[in-house]
Design a protein around this motif. Structure first.
Motif, short mmCIF file in Angstrom:
data_model
loop_
_atom_site.label_atom_id
_atom_site.label_comp_id
_atom_site.label_asym_id
_atom_site.label_seq_id
_atom_site.Cartn_x
_atom_site.Cartn_y
_atom_site.Cartn_z
N UNK A 1 0.82 -1.22 0.00
CA UNK A 1 0.00 0.00 0.00
C UNK A 1 0.85 1.27 0.00
N UNK A 2 1.97 1.25 0.73
CA UNK A 2 2.79 2.46 0.83
C UNK A 2 3.50 2.81 -0.48
N UNK A 3 3.49 1.87 -1.43
CA UNK A 3 4.13 2.12 -2.73
C UNK A 3 3.10 2.47 -3.80
N UNK B 1 9.07 -4.61 -0.21
CA UNK B 1 9.23 -5.62 0.82
C UNK B 1 9.94 -6.86 0.31
N UNK B 2 9.97 -7.89 1.14
CA UNK B 2 10.62 -9.14 0.79
C UNK B 2 9.84 -9.88 -0.29
N UNK B 3 10.55 -10.71 -1.03
CA UNK B 3 9.92 -11.47 -2.12
C UNK B 3 9.15 -12.67 -1.56
N UNK B 4 8.02 -13.00 -2.21
CA UNK B 4 7.29 -14.22 -1.88
C UNK B 4 8.09 -15.44 -2.33
N UNK B 5 8.74 -15.30 -3.45
CA UNK B 5 9.64 -16.34 -3.96
C UNK B 5 10.83 -15.63 -4.58
N UNK B 6 12.01 -16.18 -4.36
CA UNK B 6 13.21 -15.65 -5.02
C UNK B 6 14.17 -16.81 -5.23
N UNK C 1 15.21 -11.55 0.60
CA UNK C 1 15.29 -10.29 1.34
C UNK C 1 15.65 -9.11 0.44
N UNK C 2 15.87 -9.34 -0.82
CA UNK C 2 16.19 -8.25 -1.75
C UNK C 2 14.93 -7.40 -1.98
N UNK C 3 15.00 -6.14 -1.62
CA UNK C 3 13.82 -5.28 -1.51
C UNK C 3 13.95 -4.05 -2.41
#
Length: 454
Positions: free
Chosen positions: A58-60, A392-397, A386-388
């Motif tokens: 939401x903040x983005x 935020x953090x990725x659901x999958x990376x 954790x690459x943001x």
């Protein structure tokens, strides 16, 4: 019950803009930079495709991930300007980077579904994966082609997938993490990456004269292909299937119980790798006298004295091979495979890596032995989730698929992952002939003492 992904049935449409070249934001040096003698071996001459999945935040609101990442890429390439160049091949198959400043390929895209509709499919094999990372015609070669391809695909929910394909001769897993971290730094407004890149590929040039001082079973001369060999699997090429398996704490604990205490401490990587090797070998029904080898990708950065400098993003890896007969692997207790893997991991020293570099220039930069071979690469320590970029953090990376390139399916990657129940563990994709995949599932269930289901 442990999760297993079968091939997703969901189909959706991706609308792509024309691919564009994103050049560095400011002028960069035009020079020729040689790769190291670890970088340019035949076994690394392919592209690594990776997907990072981000949900709406939401903040983005009002921020366009395409614009944010495209702009960040342009500014990041000022620091990582070799990625804006092209690889050339010189005498002796030596690879160099011609820093032309031409740029990296970038694709803007939109999908007509939400990420919620893909729940359960956000892992290899991804539905419509070729649409989420489009292979621009003529772009996937090693020589004279873009070194980076990035596609950002927006979803109707406001989430997006950041997909990246990178030439492996330029980076290993640690180098990919460093580069994408720089991208996220710039996307969040930094004026320079938090870790400045260091080239210095001469650190891993072969010695003069070269001296092969270690035993490198991973580069054994290619043997005749057994028609039942399931590693090249040429006879099964049109009947391959890919699935992902998840090992949570319960499965890891089950594997630990299979290893007697006199073997000492075993890492999670060693347990999972030994399990996959044993179950895969049994599933392929190879001849008892056949030789099989497990190659473990070892990050050797900390095994140098002095250590490889922080910021170095080239390949500092080796893949030593544990070699045994099918009969021994399948009939010995589980601890036998674990010990083989522990032993070869420990063999990788600074001298071992330098010996590999010397072997490369002595023997024409050969491919690793493929017959009877399986490779496991551990990506769990890099923190890719954790690459943001600001969302935020990725659901999958992690990787977009198992296997490497277009011809060798015998590679899997271990990735940290949270399953749909919120359980943290390790996910790995694997390619096998369809009938062997069924046997592989059964072998896993027999070893761990459970059933595998969707």
């Amino acid at each position: 019950m442990t999760s297993l992904s079968s091939f997703p049935s969901l189909l959706f449409t991706v609308q792509r803009r024309q691919p564009e070249l994103v050049a560095p934001a400011t002028p960069t040096p035009h020079e020729v930079k040689p790769l190291s003698d670890i970088d340019d071996q035949e076994g690394l001459r392919f592209h690594i495709p990776m997907f990072h999945v981000y949900q709406h935040k939401a903040s983005m609101e009002g921020k366009d991930p395409v614009k944010v990442i495209r702009d960040a890429l342009s500014r990041t390439l000022v620091f990582y300007y070799p990625f804006a160049g092209r690889i050339r091949e010189r005498h002796g198959r030596k690879l160099v980077v011609d820093c032309t400043g031409e740029g990296a390929l970038f694709i803007e895209a939109d999908a007509d579904v939400t990420l919620d509709q893909l729940r359960g499919s956000l892992q290899p094999p991804f539905p419509c994966s070729q649409e989420l990372l489009y292979n621009v015609p003529g772009s996937d070669g090693i020589i004279n082609c873009p070194l980076l391809l990035i596609q950002v695909t927006r979803f109707e929910c406001g989430g997006f997938i950041f997909a990246i394909r990178v030439n492996h001769t330029m980076v290993d897993g640690s180098g990919v993490k460093q580069f994408v971290t720089a991208l996220t730094d710039m996307a969040q407004g930094a004026h320079q990456p938090s870790i400045l890149p260091i080239w210095q590929r001469e650190l891993l040039f072969a010695r003069n004269p070269p001296q092969i001082t270690c035993n490198h079973r991973e580069y054994d001369q290619q043997l005749p292909i057994n028609t039942k060999d399931g590693t090249i699997i040429s006879s099964y090429e049109n009947d391959m299937t890919q699935r992902s398996f998840f090992f949570g704490p319960t499965e890891i604990a089950s594997l630990r119980r299979l290893v007697p205490s006199h073997h000492g401490h075993c890492t999670r990587f060693e347990l999972i790798t030994a399990c996959i090797w044993c179950c895969r070998t049994k599933a392929l029904q190879l001849a008892p006298e056949d030789e099989v080898r497990m190659m473990c990708i070892v990050n050797a950065r900390d095994r140098f004295n002095p250590k490889i400098p922080i910021g170095y993003y080239g390949n500092v890896i080796a893949y030593p091979a544990a070699v045994t007969a099918v009969k021994k692997l399948c009939e010995n207790p589980f601890g036998y495979a674990v010990e083989l893997i522990k032993k070869v991991k420990a063999e990788v020293t600074e001298e071992y890596v330098r010996s590999v570099a010397d072997l490369m220039v002595t023997k024409g930069r050969p491919l690793f032995t493929t017959v009877g071979s399986f490779i496991v690469s551990n990506l769990t320590r890099f923190g890719f989730r954790e690459l943001d970029f600001g969302w935020g953090n990725a659901l999958y990376a992690g990787v977009a698929k198992g296997g490497v390139g277009s011809g060798f399916h015998g590679v899997t990657f271990l990735m940290d992952h949270q399953n749909e129940n919120g359980e943290e563990g390790v996910l790995f994709p694997i390619y096998l002939p369809s009938n062997a995949m069924e046997r592989f599932e059964k072998e896993l269930g027999d070893m761990i003492g459970g059933e595998w289901g969707p």
